[in-house]
Motif scaffolding. Structure first.
Motif, short mmCIF file in Angstrom:
data_model
loop_
_atom_site.label_atom_id
_atom_site.label_comp_id
_atom_site.label_asym_id
_atom_site.label_seq_id
_atom_site.Cartn_x
_atom_site.Cartn_y
_atom_site.Cartn_z
N ILE B 373 19.84 -6.46 -31.76
CA ILE B 373 20.45 -7.21 -32.86
C ILE B 373 19.53 -7.17 -34.07
N GLY B 374 20.15 -7.22 -35.23
CA GLY B 374 19.38 -7.01 -36.44
C GLY B 374 19.15 -8.27 -37.24
N TYR B 375 19.06 -9.42 -36.58
CA TYR B 375 18.81 -10.65 -37.32
C TYR B 375 17.84 -11.51 -36.53
N SER B 376 17.32 -12.53 -37.18
CA SER B 376 16.32 -13.38 -36.51
C SER B 376 16.98 -14.27 -35.48
N THR B 377 16.26 -14.56 -34.42
CA THR B 377 16.74 -15.57 -33.44
C THR B 377 15.72 -16.71 -33.38
N CYS B 378 15.33 -17.08 -32.19
CA CYS B 378 14.51 -18.30 -32.06
C CYS B 378 13.22 -18.20 -32.88
N PRO B 379 12.91 -19.22 -33.66
CA PRO B 379 11.65 -19.22 -34.41
C PRO B 379 10.48 -19.57 -33.49
N ILE B 380 9.30 -19.57 -34.03
CA ILE B 380 8.15 -20.03 -33.26
C ILE B 380 8.10 -21.55 -33.31
N LEU B 381 8.09 -22.16 -32.13
CA LEU B 381 8.04 -23.63 -32.05
C LEU B 381 6.64 -24.07 -31.64
N TRP B 382 6.19 -25.11 -32.22
CA TRP B 382 4.99 -25.75 -31.70
C TRP B 382 5.02 -27.20 -32.14
N GLY B 383 4.10 -27.97 -31.66
CA GLY B 383 4.13 -29.37 -32.07
C GLY B 383 3.02 -30.18 -31.44
N GLU B 384 3.04 -31.43 -31.77
CA GLU B 384 1.96 -32.34 -31.37
C GLU B 384 2.42 -33.74 -31.75
N ILE B 385 1.85 -34.75 -31.14
CA ILE B 385 2.16 -36.12 -31.57
C ILE B 385 1.88 -36.21 -33.07
N GLY B 386 2.90 -36.63 -33.85
CA GLY B 386 2.82 -36.57 -35.31
C GLY B 386 1.53 -37.12 -35.90
N PRO B 387 1.18 -38.37 -35.59
CA PRO B 387 0.00 -38.95 -36.24
C PRO B 387 -1.27 -38.14 -35.94
N ASN B 388 -1.35 -37.53 -34.76
CA ASN B 388 -2.51 -36.69 -34.46
C ASN B 388 -2.45 -35.38 -35.22
N ALA B 389 -1.25 -34.82 -35.31
CA ALA B 389 -1.09 -33.56 -36.03
C ALA B 389 -1.38 -33.74 -37.52
N GLN B 390 -1.20 -34.96 -38.03
CA GLN B 390 -1.53 -35.22 -39.44
C GLN B 390 -2.99 -34.88 -39.72
N HIS B 391 -3.82 -35.02 -38.68
CA HIS B 391 -5.25 -34.71 -38.84
C HIS B 391 -5.55 -33.28 -38.42
N ALA B 392 -4.50 -32.50 -38.16
CA ALA B 392 -4.73 -31.13 -37.69
C ALA B 392 -3.98 -30.14 -38.57
N PHE B 393 -2.70 -29.93 -38.31
CA PHE B 393 -2.03 -28.82 -39.01
C PHE B 393 -1.09 -29.25 -40.14
N TYR B 394 -1.02 -30.54 -40.44
CA TYR B 394 -0.14 -30.96 -41.56
C TYR B 394 -0.60 -30.35 -42.89
N GLN B 395 -1.89 -30.06 -43.00
CA GLN B 395 -2.39 -29.40 -44.20
C GLN B 395 -1.52 -28.18 -44.52
N LEU B 396 -1.25 -27.37 -43.47
CA LEU B 396 -0.44 -26.17 -43.66
C LEU B 396 0.98 -26.52 -44.06
N LEU B 397 1.51 -27.59 -43.44
CA LEU B 397 2.89 -27.97 -43.78
C LEU B 397 3.00 -28.34 -45.25
N HIS B 398 1.99 -29.05 -45.76
CA HIS B 398 2.08 -29.56 -47.14
C HIS B 398 1.68 -28.53 -48.18
N GLN B 399 0.65 -27.75 -47.89
CA GLN B 399 0.13 -26.88 -48.95
C GLN B 399 -0.02 -25.42 -48.56
N GLY B 400 0.41 -25.06 -47.32
CA GLY B 400 0.28 -23.65 -46.91
C GLY B 400 1.34 -22.79 -47.55
N SER B 401 1.32 -21.51 -47.16
CA SER B 401 2.25 -20.57 -47.80
C SER B 401 3.54 -20.40 -46.99
N GLU B 402 3.57 -20.95 -45.77
CA GLU B 402 4.74 -20.76 -44.90
C GLU B 402 5.75 -21.89 -45.09
#
Lengths: 422, 549
Positions: B373-402
């Motif tokens: 098939i020539g289209y995207s399917t399932c994306p990459i999923l990951w996660g963490e308890i929100g308040p803990n992730a705020q001190h980890a990867f939220y930087q990317l969510l707010h200011q990253g390029s993705e």
């Protein structure tokens, strides 16, 4: 003397009986419409040896009577023999007595409300005007209550008022013939001493049971060890019999009270552990059976001799038999029970349970048995007709939870024998 | 014809071209007093509320998505799922996790046999085991009651029960609370080695969960456990099998071979996929933790979601909306990363669970017709308890390029029964953070007055779409609803992508390859040859394992 007795515990009835017998006018507080003392006593107290007859006799002689609480509160001498959980009720009683009297009052508390509770009751009365709450440590064991009260070897009471102390000594005088020690201290100290004694006994039982279980694994006979320990004058022989755990409401509740106190104030779990291990120990005979039959006892016929928590009592309160019967039922075994006194209580509890059968004849209970578990050391079990037992049993397996039998003798009679610690 | 060639798809592409330049901030600016995005775009069902207003969509997007769903015959596929059609085509069997939560008086025939009867007979067997263990009457070889449970399983036989036991820790009855519960999955033995040091053999019961009962990870852990029991007890293996093991599998034969006696076996069926199996006997650890009543409440919650998914129209259907908005983000807004962010520590294992559920189901690129098939399917999923992730990867969510789409998950009520003000305040703090983060991700600088003049490294781009899943409270019922919601979401997406979400051929070849590589590691003759990297690493390992090295 005219004495009001508050409470319907075993101690209340036994105390009322012997005080009446020694000439006092004793009034048992009874606000119910029941007029027959034997009915009011309830079955487990009624079975206390000698008690029912004594009470009936004293009622006939009218030295013992019922009284309602309003009239009782007007008397000067009171004994509180109430349930350990009824402290609030006790405060109401003492409060009522205080309101109705300005004369001298003696209230003897012999309930296990806990350390400091007698002092709390005292705050409701005017101590300086000889209105006193004293603590008298009761020292009775179920099955021997009357004997314990009539011939005490030592008495401890807590009282700091001279008049009240004199009154208590006078009340106790008829029972002082064999008295070796009379100890007077503050009520709080006396309460604490009572708790400490009970805790010590529990520790001794817990300790000897632990040693017995270890002796088994090391292939040592605990009987020999126990004799050697008892011969040491610092230790003595009392409460050194290993077995399948202790039961009984008063004893267990008192220890639980002390265990909670230790845990709360000292973060100490010494007595908690003793209680926990005791619960485990109650199932020790079951575990021996289980291991003997390689973890499969379904459809086997298992006979139990002795269901009450101790000989001389019909009571099943916290008895090892209860845990064992539950375990046997859960493993689909058939349970055949004999007990000289407790069968009615067993029948009440298990009703028509298809796996539980009761027998008035101890040998009949053994027909086709795959094992006999002896759980209460009633005198009639000590020297049974072993040959008859052997011939009735399907498998000659005896698990002796009280080390009643002689192991060598039984083995010579071709029984397979397991005791506790040997 | 590929779905990308349909008019519905093309209409969405055209619409996306316009929406690409529309910022969420502007969509919210269009709110008026009588027309608010939240009112228009949030949906609820029983204990769940899903707010889609922070997605980059308009009413028009939903209309176009409905056309796409209709075009892909979503309703037909739903019916086929529930009816037990063989929609797992590569393995020629149905996927009937929904049957596991159907009420006892319902009916579903497979080859003229009512499987609901089987399901409930199995539940009854499970209930009797739970009751026996809770009563302290499941006895080990010494006769002591079992007080410790070790679940040995991996993948679906691990993640679901592990997640649920943690999530529902507040729903434990006293009997469940008394049991110590452990989970062992790792092939290398590190979890079990650590545990066996601490466990008491006489009172430990092992649950061995494996659909095939051939999973090497699980069986090697199980054998280690049995060896441990054997050396501690000195009793016969047969006896240990009887008193210290429960087997859960679709293969009674394989359980027999391993030595599990029949009355210690719980079954499930080949029509239950591993990652959809916590509703089956695989859920035994959950039932031991929260009691059978709690377990049944969880099944009821999931069943309620099944009925909703089956019957609610497109406009009101939670799993359909969640799935279709995923399609919109992935295939039309080109977002290929998806963060799962629970604002509740009890849901700490939910990200790992959804990683398997979504990526093992829809991580595929071959259509049901066997074409690339020539289209995207399932994306990459990951996660963490929100308040803990705020001190980890939220930087990317707010200011990253993705670009990343996020699911925020939180219960409205918590600690109602706790007489502890501190904990109640902590819950409010957690909710405040949940709302703050999704708002900031959506609006960027516009969320805070004056920030648009801050230096550029302090600026927030915003426009990251998110869904907020709000539970009334986290209990067995709402938890059942939540997990079934995601299961059906995954199914919806598989229908649009025209893929089979119920097989996992991508995990097979690695197992086979590992068998080939075990030989040279154990110094057995191997006739396989490997690439120079593998050869080099093999030799290096063998060298380092030489005695004296």
């Amino acid at each position: 003397m005219k004495i009001a007795i508050w409470g319907l515990e075993l101690t209340a009835w036994a105390t009322a009986g012997i005080l009446a017998q020694s000439g006092n006018d004793v009034f048992i507080v009874n606000d119910t419409s029941i007029t027959d003392p034997v009915i009011l006593m309830g079955s487990s107290i009624r079975n206390e040896p000698g008690l029912k007859d004594l009470i009936a006799d004293q009622f006939t002689k009218q030295r013992l009577q019922f009284i309602n609480s309003d009239s009782a509160a007007l008397l000067s001498i009171h004994i509180l023999s109430m349930n350990p959980a009824a402290f609030e009720n006790a405060t109401i009683v003492v409060d009522d007595i205080a309101k109705l009297n300005s004369k001298k009052l003696l209230i003897i508390n012999q309930s296990h409300f806990g350390v400091g509770c007698t002092d709390k009751l005292q705050t409701l009365l005017d101590h300086d005007n000889d209105q006193v709450v004293a603590y008298l440590a009761e020292n009775i064991s179920e099955g021997e209550a009357l004997n314990n009260l009539r011939h005490p070897k030592s008495i401890t009471f807590g009282c700091t008022n001279e008049w009240a102390s004199m009154m208590i000594r006078a009340l106790l005088r008829p029972f002082s013939a064999h008295l070796e020690q009379l100890l007077v201290m503050t009520p709080k100290e006396a309460e604490f001493a009572k708790l400490s004694i009970t805790g010590m006994l529990a520790l001794r039982i817990g300790y000897i049971n632990e040693l017995a279980n270890l002796a088994e694994q090391l292939n040592v006979d605990i009987d020999v060890i126990k004799q050697s320990m008892g011969a040491d004058p610092r230790i003595g022989h009392h409460y050194l019999n290993p077995g399948c755990g202790f039961g009984g409401n008063t004893f267990s509740q008192t220890i639980k009270g002390l265990a909670n106190l230790l845990a709360e104030k000292r973060q100490s779990h010494l007595l908690d552990m003793v209680l926990q291990e005791n619960e485990k120990q109650k199932e020790q005979p079951f575990r021996k059976l289980w291991q003997h039959y390689e973890c499969d006892i379904h459809n086997l016929n298992i006979t139990i001799w002795g269901a009450s928590f101790k000989p001389g009592s019909a009571a099943l309160d916290s008895a090892p038999s209860l845990r064992i019967i539950s375990a046997l039922i859960a493993q689909q075994a058939h349970v055949h029970i004999h007990d000289p006194e407790a069968l009615e209580n067993i029948e009440k509890l298990y009703g028509d349970h298809p796996q539980v059968h009761t027998y008035r004849d101890k040998y009949e209970a053994l027909n086709n048995a795959d094992a006999l578990l002896l759980l209460t050391e009633w005198p009639e079990y000590w020297s049974p007709d072993f040959e008859m037992m052997h011939s009735r049993m399907q498998a000659p397996l005896i698990i002796d939870g009280r080390n009643v039998f002689n192991k060598a003798l039984l083995e010579s009679l071709n029984f397979i024998y397991y005791g506790i610690g040997r | 014809m590929s779905v990308t060639e349909t008019a519905a798809w093309k209409a969405l592409e055209d619409h996306a071209a316009m929406m690409q330049n529309t910022h969420l901030r502007d969509l919210f600016l269009a709110d008026s007093s009588d027309k608010k995005r939240f009112d228009e775009l949030s949906l609820s069902h029983e204990h769940l509320l899903l707010d889609f207003s922070k997605q980059r969509i308009t009413q028009n997007t939903l209309t176009l998505l409905k056309a796409l769903a209709d075009n892909c015959q979503l309703n037909d596929w739903k019916a086929r799922l529930f009816n037990g059609d063989h929609i797992n085509t590569s393995e020629d069997r149905p996927a009937l996790h929904t049957a596991l939560r159907q009420p006892e008086d319902s009916h579903l025939a497979l080859a003229n046999h009512n499987i609901i009867g089987d399901v409930h007979a199995n539940l009854a067997h499970m209930a009797s085991m739970v009751e026996r263990i809770h009563a302290g009457q499941w006895r080990g070889y010494s006769g002591l009651p079992i007080d410790t449970i070790v679940n040995i399983g991996v993948g679906g036989s691990d993640l679901g029960p592990l997640m649920a036991c943690k999530a529902l820790s507040d729903a434990q009855p006293p009997e469940g609370h008394q049991l110590k519960m452990h989970f062992v999955s790792s092939m290398d033995g590190s979890q079990i080695a650590d545990l066996l040091d601490r466990l008491v053999p006489t009172t430990t019961l092992f649950i061995i969960s494996s659909k095939s009962f051939t999973t090497i990870d699980t069986l090697s852990n199980a054998n280690t456990a049995r060896q441990w029991l054997k050396s501690a007890s000195g009793v016969k293996t047969e006896l240990l099998n009887r008193r210290h093991f429960i087997g859960i599998s679709a293969s009674a034969e394989k359980m027999n071979q391993w030595g599990i006696p029949e009355n210690s076996q719980l079954n499930f069926w080949d029509w239950t996929g591993g990652r959809y199996s916590m509703w089956s006997a695989i859920g035994l650890p959950i039932a031991l933790r929260i009691g059978m009543q709690g377990f049944k409440a969880m099944l009821s919650g999931a069943h309620a979601m099944d009925e909703h998914f089956k019957t609610a129209p497109f406009e009101e259907n939670l799993p359909v909306r969640l799935g279709m908005i995923g399609i919109w983000n992935i295939n039309f807004l080109n977002i290929h990363a998806h963060a799962i962010l629970p604002y509740d520590g009890r849901l700490s294992h939910l990200p790992a669970y959804l990683e398997q559920l979504e990526m093992e189901s829809n991580g595929k690129s071959v259509s049901r017709q066997g074409e690339a098939i020539g289209y995207s399917t399932c994306p990459i999923l990951w996660g963490e308890i929100g308040p803990n992730a705020q001190h980890a990867f939220y930087q990317l969510l707010h200011q990253g390029s993705e670009s990343v789409m996020c699911d925020f998950i939180a219960p409205a009520r918590r600690y109602d029964d706790f007489n502890n003000k501190g904990l109640q305040q902590q819950h409010q703090l957690s909710l405040a953070n949940c709302l703050a983060q999704s708002r900031l991700l959506a609006l960027g600088d516009a969320a805070i007055a004056g920030n648009d003049t801050a230096p550029i490294h302090k600026r927030y781009r915003g426009n990251q779409p998110s869904t907020t899943v709000l539970l009334d409270e986290l209990n067995p019922y709402s938890f059942g609803q939540l997990i079934a919601l995601y299961e059906h979401k995954v199914f919806v997406q598989s229908v649009i992508w025209d893929i089979n979400p119920f097989d996992q051929w991508g995990v097979e070849l690695g197992k086979k390859m590992a068998t080939d590589l075990l030989k040279p590691l154990e110094n057995e003759p191997s006739y396989s040859s490997f690439d120079s990297s593998t050869e080099g690493l093999l030799n290096a390992i063998l060298n380092k394992q030489e005695p004296g090295q």
